[in-house]
Scaffold this active site. Structure first.
Site, PDB file in Angstrom:
ATOM      1  CG  HIS A  31      -0.214   0.303   2.498  1.00  0.00           C
ATOM      2  ND1 HIS A  31       0.423  -0.687   3.203  1.00  0.00           N
ATOM      3  CD2 HIS A  31       0.008   1.449   3.170  1.00  0.00           C
ATOM      4  CE1 HIS A  31       0.995  -0.158   4.263  1.00  0.00           C
ATOM      5  NE2 HIS A  31       0.766   1.144   4.277  1.00  0.00           N
TER       6      HIS A  31
HETATM    7  C1  UD1 Z   1      -1.601   5.483   6.581  1.00  0.00           C
HETATM    8  C2  UD1 Z   1      -0.248   5.896   7.155  1.00  0.00           C
HETATM    9  C3  UD1 Z   1       0.797   4.798   6.884  1.00  0.00           C
HETATM   10  C4  UD1 Z   1       0.305   3.439   7.302  1.00  0.00           C
HETATM   11  C5  UD1 Z   1      -1.038   3.164   6.659  1.00  0.00           C
HETATM   12  C6  UD1 Z   1      -1.575   1.792   7.040  1.00  0.00           C
HETATM   13  C7  UD1 Z   1       0.284   8.314   7.142  1.00  0.00           C
HETATM   14  C8  UD1 Z   1       1.133   9.335   6.508  1.00  0.00           C
HETATM   15  N1  UD1 Z   1       0.277   7.107   6.547  1.00  0.00           N
HETATM   16  O1  UD1 Z   1      -1.495   5.494   5.174  1.00  0.00           O
HETATM   17  O2  UD1 Z   1       1.960   5.121   7.630  1.00  0.00           O
HETATM   18  O3  UD1 Z   1       1.235   2.449   6.906  1.00  0.00           O
HETATM   19  O4  UD1 Z   1      -1.947   4.190   7.065  1.00  0.00           O
HETATM   20  O5  UD1 Z   1      -2.837   1.526   6.610  1.00  0.00           O
HETATM   21  O6  UD1 Z   1      -0.347   8.569   8.155  1.00  0.00           O
HETATM   22  N2  UD1 Z   1      -9.119   4.741   3.389  1.00  0.00           N
HETATM   23  C9  UD1 Z   1     -10.299   4.040   3.428  1.00  0.00           C
HETATM   24  N3  UD1 Z   1     -10.726   3.583   4.646  1.00  0.00           N
HETATM   25  C10 UD1 Z   1     -10.045   3.809   5.784  1.00  0.00           C
HETATM   26  C11 UD1 Z   1      -8.844   4.525   5.715  1.00  0.00           C
HETATM   27  C12 UD1 Z   1      -8.384   4.980   4.511  1.00  0.00           C
HETATM   28  O7  UD1 Z   1     -10.948   3.819   2.415  1.00  0.00           O
HETATM   29  O8  UD1 Z   1     -10.512   3.382   6.855  1.00  0.00           O
HETATM   30  C13 UD1 Z   1      -8.629   5.289   2.092  1.00  0.00           C
HETATM   31  C14 UD1 Z   1      -8.650   6.801   2.162  1.00  0.00           C
HETATM   32  O9  UD1 Z   1      -9.885   7.278   1.775  1.00  0.00           O
HETATM   33  C15 UD1 Z   1      -7.558   7.195   1.218  1.00  0.00           C
HETATM   34  C16 UD1 Z   1      -6.594   6.016   1.321  1.00  0.00           C
HETATM   35  O10 UD1 Z   1      -7.309   4.938   1.882  1.00  0.00           O
HETATM   36  O11 UD1 Z   1      -8.036   7.259  -0.097  1.00  0.00           O
HETATM   37  C17 UD1 Z   1      -5.368   6.373   2.109  1.00  0.00           C
HETATM   38  O12 UD1 Z   1      -5.689   6.629   3.469  1.00  0.00           O
HETATM   39  P1  UD1 Z   1      -4.742   7.555   4.400  1.00  0.00           P
HETATM   40  O13 UD1 Z   1      -5.215   7.499   5.795  1.00  0.00           O
HETATM   41  O14 UD1 Z   1      -4.568   8.870   3.759  1.00  0.00           O
HETATM   42  O15 UD1 Z   1      -3.305   6.927   4.344  1.00  0.00           O
HETATM   43  P2  UD1 Z   1      -2.794   5.420   4.254  1.00  0.00           P
HETATM   44  O16 UD1 Z   1      -2.310   5.198   2.872  1.00  0.00           O
HETATM   45  O17 UD1 Z   1      -3.774   4.466   4.830  1.00  0.00           O
END
Ligand code: UD1
Length: 383
Positions: free
Chosen positions: A210
């Site tokens: 991811h």
């Molecule tokens: C975050 C952390 C990363 C960790 C990862 C594990 C930061 C900078 N990054 O990255 O260190 O390894 O989490 O999962 O804090 N989304 C969903 N549902 C959720 C959460 C997220 O659909 O419950 C989607 C969001 O809408 C977004 C994407 O996933 O489009 C990324 O989510 P985001 O929280 O921005 O960062 P991660 O890539 O999950």
């Protein structure tokens, strides 16, 4: 008047939950000395990215959910700071404890530090030396302003000393996440998730991927998927897929690389033996017990996650890390991890070597399930 010290613990995203669980449980046992609030920033909000972990790890409901949700880094950090400041001004904790390296880690550490509330950072001193990685900025900035730096390894303590952090702020306590792993491993064994989804001991590979650097660029993702598809002709590859990665597979028109047999149905397969043929099988994100069980019985693991490099080291499962660097180098030097990079040919080459002759590793010092006890003794002495 309540003379107990109030600790505020912050959690935001999936990799935080296994780190806060042992801290919460240790504080619950010391209720004569401490009270605590648990703040969920709401960065991860889906049931399967958040609630499931609270249930399985028996973490109490958060005192407050800041409801931050998705957005750019500036949006997440900025909004978390504004909301966390309101909480901190009203509740005046004696210390704020942050874990790991997500956006909430720096947001809450910085907010507390501006209010002169002492900050403790659990998992301090890890460095990938790659400042294009968002987490690296969070690590550097959080360590620079924290008052107590709790390190998972002696290497991490040495790094902090090199950066000029005074010795008295640094406390080598071990790896907090391994407390959770060792406490939950038996429970994970009982659910036997790998069998439920039709897998056989050591006859499948677990994949997680991811990191933005791997999944946000179509050519990079395609190259990796091509190599993994070749590996999947030999062993079924099981891939609990992060929502970010799934939406990129759709966006870049790469869904034809994966099979969906387990995607919608995986949690309803109990007791049905469906032996999987070859292929890359995606699943919706799974719980902690499920992933520990999948790791524990796999032939090997392919990942770009930070935590999984550490968990496989303790479980003694070979881990091929799809990154050019790692902030957890001890898992390579002492554990079962291989830093493979992201070149598809190199991945196939390392895979062929590891499947025949995997290296033996051992758990680093203080990755022993007793890190939360060491953390609490430091808090008792300090506060
Ligand atoms: C975050 C952390 C990363 C960790 C990862 C594990 C930061 C900078 N990054 O990255 O260190 O390894 O989490 O999962 O804090 N989304 C969903 N549902 C959720 C959460 C997220 O659909 O419950 C989607 C969001 O809408 C977004 C994407 O996933 O489009 C990324 O989510 P985001 O929280 O921005 O960062 P991660 O890539 O999950």
């Amino acid at each position: 008047m309540d003379m107990r010290k109030k600790i505020t613990i912050v959690a935001a995203a999936r990799p935080n939950f296994m780190k806060i669980a042992p801290i919460v449980h240790a504080l619950q046992k010391e209720a004569d000395t401490f009270t605590f609030d648990l703040i969920h920033t709401g960065q991860h909000y889906d049931k399967n990215m958040s609630d499931t972990f609270f249930e399985q790890l028996e973490i109490p409901k958060p005192t407050l959910n800041l409801g931050i949700g998705k957005g750019s880094h500036a949006f997440q950090i900025g909004h978390t700071m504004i909301e966390f400041e309101k909480y901190a001004l009203e509740h005046k904790p004696d210390m704020v404890l942050v874990v790991g390296d997500v956006n909430a880690t720096i947001a809450c550490a910085l907010t507390a530090s501006k209010l002169n509330i002492p900050v403790g950072h659990v998992e301090a001193g890890l460095r990938s030396f790659d400042r294009t990685m968002p987490e690296e900025i969070n690590r550097l900035a959080t360590d620079a302003i924290s008052d107590l730096l709790f390190t998972p390894s002696e290497e991490a303590s040495v790094q902090l000393l090199k950066e000029g952090v005074p010795q008295e702020k640094i406390h080598f306590i071990g790896n907090i996440m391994i407390d959770t792993l060792l406490h939950q491993r038996k429970k994970a064994e009982q659910i036997a998730f790998y069998k439920k989804v039709g897998l056989k001991e050591k006859e499948y590979i677990l994949l997680t991927m991811h990191r933005p650097s791997n999944v946000d660029h179509p050519d990079k993702l395609k190259g990796l998927l091509g190599a993994i598809a070749k590996i999947a002709q030999e062993y079924a590859v099981i891939w609990p897929i992060h929502p970010r990665t799934y939406s990129n597979l759709e966006k870049f028109d790469l869904l034809h690389y994966v099979r969906r047999d387990l995607y919608d149905a995986h949690l309803d397969l109990s007791n049905k033996q469906v032996m999987l043929p070859s292929g890359i099988f995606i699943m919706k994100p799974i719980g902690y017990l499920e992933i520990v069980n999948l790791m524990d019985h796999s032939k090997l693991v392919l990942t770009d996650s930070g935590g999984i490099q550490e968990e496989t080291t303790v479980l003694q499962i070979p881990c091929l890390t799809l990154r050019d660097n790692t902030e957890r180098y001890i898992t390579v030097s002492e554990g079962t991890n291989y830093l493979v990079g992201t070149n598809p040919d190199t991945l196939i080459q390392v895979y062929n070597e590891v499947k025949k002759d995997p290296k033996k590793g051992s758990a680093p010092k203080f990755w022993d399930g007793e890190t939360s006890d060491r953390l609490l003794s430091v808090l008792k002495k300090t506060l």
